[in-house]
Design a protein around this motif. Structure first.
Motif, PDB file in Angstrom:
ATOM      1  N   ASP A   1      35.588 -17.578  20.572  1.00  0.00           N
ATOM      2  CA  ASP A   1      34.560 -17.995  21.540  1.00  0.00           C
ATOM      3  C   ASP A   1      34.750 -19.453  21.964  1.00  0.00           C
ATOM      4  O   ASP A   1      33.794 -20.116  22.357  1.00  0.00           O
ATOM      5  N   ASP A   2      35.982 -19.953  21.908  1.00  0.00           N
ATOM      6  CA  ASP A   2      36.250 -21.341  22.302  1.00  0.00           C
ATOM      7  C   ASP A   2      36.335 -21.437  23.826  1.00  0.00           C
ATOM      8  O   ASP A   2      37.407 -21.539  24.423  1.00  0.00           O
ATOM      9  N   VAL A   3      35.177 -21.413  24.455  1.00  0.00           N
ATOM     10  CA  VAL A   3      35.081 -21.378  25.909  1.00  0.00           C
ATOM     11  C   VAL A   3      35.717 -22.607  26.543  1.00  0.00           C
ATOM     12  O   VAL A   3      36.430 -22.508  27.550  1.00  0.00           O
ATOM     13  N   ASP A   4      35.455 -23.777  25.969  1.00  0.00           N
ATOM     14  CA  ASP A   4      35.963 -25.017  26.560  1.00  0.00           C
ATOM     15  C   ASP A   4      37.488 -25.038  26.609  1.00  0.00           C
ATOM     16  O   ASP A   4      38.086 -25.443  27.609  1.00  0.00           O
ATOM     17  N   THR A   5      38.120 -24.616  25.512  1.00  0.00           N
ATOM     18  CA  THR A   5      39.584 -24.587  25.481  1.00  0.00           C
ATOM     19  C   THR A   5      40.129 -23.613  26.508  1.00  0.00           C
ATOM     20  O   THR A   5      41.100 -23.909  27.221  1.00  0.00           O
ATOM     21  N   VAL A   6      39.506 -22.450  26.601  1.00  0.00           N
ATOM     22  CA  VAL A   6      39.963 -21.452  27.567  1.00  0.00           C
ATOM     23  C   VAL A   6      39.841 -21.986  28.987  1.00  0.00           C
ATOM     24  O   VAL A   6      40.766 -21.871  29.800  1.00  0.00           O
ATOM     25  N   GLN A   7      38.726 -22.621  29.292  1.00  0.00           N
ATOM     26  CA  GLN A   7      38.484 -23.089  30.657  1.00  0.00           C
ATOM     27  C   GLN A   7      39.360 -24.285  31.021  1.00  0.00           C
ATOM     28  O   GLN A   7      39.957 -24.321  32.103  1.00  0.00           O
ATOM     29  N   HIS A   8      39.426 -25.266  30.135  1.00  0.00           N
ATOM     30  CA  HIS A   8      40.060 -26.537  30.488  1.00  0.00           C
ATOM     31  C   HIS A   8      41.544 -26.634  30.120  1.00  0.00           C
ATOM     32  O   HIS A   8      42.245 -27.504  30.638  1.00  0.00           O
ATOM     33  N   VAL A   9      42.001 -25.770  29.218  1.00  0.00           N
ATOM     34  CA  VAL A   9      43.396 -25.856  28.763  1.00  0.00           C
ATOM     35  C   VAL A   9      44.169 -24.561  29.038  1.00  0.00           C
ATOM     36  O   VAL A   9      45.215 -24.577  29.689  1.00  0.00           O
ATOM     37  N   VAL A  10      43.645 -23.456  28.514  1.00  0.00           N
ATOM     38  CA  VAL A  10      44.392 -22.206  28.555  1.00  0.00           C
ATOM     39  C   VAL A  10      44.606 -21.700  29.977  1.00  0.00           C
ATOM     40  O   VAL A  10      45.736 -21.398  30.381  1.00  0.00           O
ATOM     41  N   MET A  11      43.524 -21.605  30.734  1.00  0.00           N
ATOM     42  CA  MET A  11      43.648 -21.047  32.086  1.00  0.00           C
ATOM     43  C   MET A  11      44.549 -21.906  32.985  1.00  0.00           C
ATOM     44  O   MET A  11      45.409 -21.365  33.686  1.00  0.00           O
ATOM     45  N   PRO A  12      44.407 -23.236  32.981  1.00  0.00           N
ATOM     46  CA  PRO A  12      45.358 -24.033  33.773  1.00  0.00           C
ATOM     47  C   PRO A  12      46.809 -23.849  33.325  1.00  0.00           C
ATOM     48  O   PRO A  12      47.719 -23.829  34.154  1.00  0.00           O
ATOM     49  N   ALA A  13      47.016 -23.711  32.009  1.00  0.00           N
ATOM     50  CA  ALA A  13      48.377 -23.506  31.503  1.00  0.00           C
ATOM     51  C   ALA A  13      48.934 -22.159  31.953  1.00  0.00           C
ATOM     52  O   ALA A  13      50.105 -22.058  32.337  1.00  0.00           O
ATOM     53  N   LEU A  14      48.082 -21.123  31.936  1.00  0.00           N
ATOM     54  CA  LEU A  14      48.535 -19.798  32.354  1.00  0.00           C
ATOM     55  C   LEU A  14      48.763 -19.736  33.862  1.00  0.00           C
ATOM     56  O   LEU A  14      49.631 -19.002  34.338  1.00  0.00           O
ATOM     57  N   ARG A  15      48.005 -20.503  34.600  1.00  0.00           N
ATOM     58  CA  ARG A  15      48.253 -20.560  36.050  1.00  0.00           C
ATOM     59  C   ARG A  15      49.622 -21.169  36.326  1.00  0.00           C
ATOM     60  O   ARG A  15      50.358 -20.708  37.192  1.00  0.00           O
ATOM     61  N   ARG A  16      49.924 -22.192  35.574  1.00  0.00           N
ATOM     62  CA  ARG A  16      51.190 -22.899  35.779  1.00  0.00           C
ATOM     63  C   ARG A  16      52.385 -22.077  35.319  1.00  0.00           C
ATOM     64  O   ARG A  16      53.419 -22.025  36.001  1.00  0.00           O
ATOM     65  N   ALA A  17      52.263 -21.409  34.191  1.00  0.00           N
ATOM     66  CA  ALA A  17      53.421 -20.728  33.603  1.00  0.00           C
ATOM     67  C   ALA A  17      53.536 -19.267  34.015  1.00  0.00           C
ATOM     68  O   ALA A  17      54.646 -18.760  34.207  1.00  0.00           O
ATOM     69  N   LEU A  18      52.403 -18.589  34.151  1.00  0.00           N
ATOM     70  CA  LEU A  18      52.435 -17.139  34.340  1.00  0.00           C
ATOM     71  C   LEU A  18      51.859 -16.686  35.671  1.00  0.00           C
ATOM     72  O   LEU A  18      51.700 -15.483  35.905  1.00  0.00           O
ATOM     73  N   GLY A  19      51.519 -17.628  36.539  1.00  0.00           N
ATOM     74  CA  GLY A  19      51.038 -17.252  37.862  1.00  0.00           C
ATOM     75  C   GLY A  19      49.686 -16.587  37.872  1.00  0.00           C
ATOM     76  O   GLY A  19      49.360 -15.830  38.796  1.00  0.00           O
ATOM     77  N   ILE A  20      48.863 -16.873  36.861  1.00  0.00           N
ATOM     78  CA  ILE A  20      47.512 -16.295  36.802  1.00  0.00           C
ATOM     79  C   ILE A  20      46.630 -16.996  37.833  1.00  0.00           C
ATOM     80  O   ILE A  20      46.640 -18.215  37.954  1.00  0.00           O
ATOM     81  N   THR A  21      45.840 -16.222  38.564  1.00  0.00           N
ATOM     82  CA  THR A  21      44.981 -16.790  39.616  1.00  0.00           C
ATOM     83  C   THR A  21      43.505 -16.512  39.408  1.00  0.00           C
ATOM     84  O   THR A  21      42.671 -17.025  40.158  1.00  0.00           O
ATOM     85  N   CYS A  22      43.165 -15.728  38.409  1.00  0.00           N
ATOM     86  CA  CYS A  22      41.763 -15.341  38.226  1.00  0.00           C
ATOM     87  C   CYS A  22      41.012 -16.344  37.358  1.00  0.00           C
ATOM     88  O   CYS A  22      41.592 -17.280  36.809  1.00  0.00           O
ATOM     89  N   GLU A  23      39.710 -16.152  37.245  1.00  0.00           N
ATOM     90  CA  GLU A  23      38.878 -16.840  36.262  1.00  0.00           C
ATOM     91  C   GLU A  23      38.520 -15.838  35.171  1.00  0.00           C
ATOM     92  O   GLU A  23      38.411 -14.634  35.435  1.00  0.00           O
ATOM     93  N   VAL A  24      38.361 -16.323  33.945  1.00  0.00           N
ATOM     94  CA  VAL A  24      38.075 -15.443  32.813  1.00  0.00           C
ATOM     95  C   VAL A  24      36.794 -15.874  32.127  1.00  0.00           C
ATOM     96  O   VAL A  24      36.570 -17.070  31.910  1.00  0.00           O
ATOM     97  N   GLU A  25      35.949 -14.907  31.800  1.00  0.00           N
ATOM     98  CA  GLU A  25      34.734 -15.160  31.034  1.00  0.00           C
ATOM     99  C   GLU A  25      34.935 -14.654  29.620  1.00  0.00           C
ATOM    100  O   GLU A  25      35.346 -13.517  29.418  1.00  0.00           O
ATOM    101  N   ILE A  26      34.678 -15.498  28.639  1.00  0.00           N
ATOM    102  CA  ILE A  26      34.707 -15.039  27.253  1.00  0.00           C
ATOM    103  C   ILE A  26      33.347 -15.292  26.635  1.00  0.00           C
ATOM    104  O   ILE A  26      32.590 -16.160  27.066  1.00  0.00           O
TER     105      ILE A  26
END
Length: 288
Positions: free
Chosen positions: A87-112
């Motif tokens: 449930d580490d929402v902050d890490t997912v929002q501020h670190v994980v999702m930007p990293a996945l956008r950069r590396a894996l071409g992810i464009t969505c937003e994720v709710e955990i």
């Protein structure tokens, strides 16, 4: 099953030595034993694309509809990120999702789900971060290490990466980082051996950059300029230094070995030179 550090097998040989034939055989053996196989092949264009190995692997390991649209991305990423980051929402929002956008071409937003608040993201849906924190290569690498460590542990798989010499530097950093993972999965790498580089005419080494003017391989186009290759310069040795790494070199048969096999097959004492030379020219000394 006892979980060991992930084994790496590096299979090297010149083009036409039989690497693909062995990979096809290996894939069939795994299939006969109900072992999942994820197989990707790198090309010379991939060496210029950061994280290209892991983008290809991610698309293979995730559901086939993951990249259909943003809704499907969110559908399949949400349980994955929840499993990895709880449930580490902050890490997912501020670190994980930007990293996945950069590396894996992810464009969505994720709710955990955040357990302590009983709501998604503390009560609000996650929105793109306005702070736009700087996502360094190290952060992206660490994120991919966590994601793929989970995927490789959750569903053990045989990962086959062909033409590893065409992997980009960032992909190789992740590959090296996974060497200490304890899992039932395994990794097979195929590629040209360092001796293959000597078949081309090399120009003088200027400022650490080596240019190969000709190369007898369609994998490395002789008309292309090939600068210093990260795989051969640094990562090959690092992978082979790892305790659970195995090197398999596909050597060609020497002319006298071909002569002996022809004698045995044709029941002759001596094979005419013309026939021996023809077999040598057609096969290049390869068993395959």
């Amino acid at each position: 099953h006892h979980v060991h550090e992930i084994p790496y097998v590096l299979m090297e040989g010149r083009r036409g030595a039989g690497k693909s034939s062995i990979v096809n055989w290996l894939k069939k053996q795994a299939s006969d034993r109900s072992i999942p196989v994820t197989r990707v092949r790198m090309s010379r264009d991939d060496i210029m694309a950061d994280y290209s190995v892991w983008l290809k692997l991610f698309k293979q390991m995730m559901h086939k509809d993951t990249y259909r649209n943003q809704d499907s991305q969110a559908q399949y990423l949400t349980p994955l990120l929840t499993a990895v980051y709880a449930d580490d929402v902050d890490t997912v929002q501020h670190v994980v999702m930007p990293a996945l956008r950069r590396a894996l071409g992810i464009t969505c937003e994720v709710e955990i789900f955040r357990e302590d608040s009983g709501s998604f993201g503390g009560g609000d849906q996650l929105k793109p971060s306005r702070a736009k924190p700087k996502i360094t290569a190290r952060i992206v690498t660490e994120t991919l290490l966590k994601i793929f460590a989970h995927l490789l542990n959750e569903n053990p798989v045989l990962v086959i990466i062909e033409n590893i010499q065409f992997a980009d530097e960032e992909s190789l950093n992740v590959l090296l980082g996974l060497t200490h993972l304890h899992t039932l999965s395994a990794v097979v790498l195929t590629g040209l051996g360092p001796d293959s580089l000597s078949s081309g005419k090399k120009s003088p080494n200027i400022m650490g950059i080596q240019r190969i003017d000709s190369f007898d391989s369609s994998d490395l186009n002789g008309n292309d300029e090939m600068t210093r290759n990260e795989w051969f310069a640094k990562f090959r040795g690092s992978v082979l230094f790892y305790n659970h790494a195995t090197l398999i070199t596909l050597d060609d048969f020497a002319p006298h070995e071909i002569d002996k096999m022809l004698c045995d097959a044709l029941n002759l004492i001596q094979v005419p030179h013309e026939i021996s030379q023809l077999v040598q020219d057609l096969s290049g000394g390869s068993f395959f």
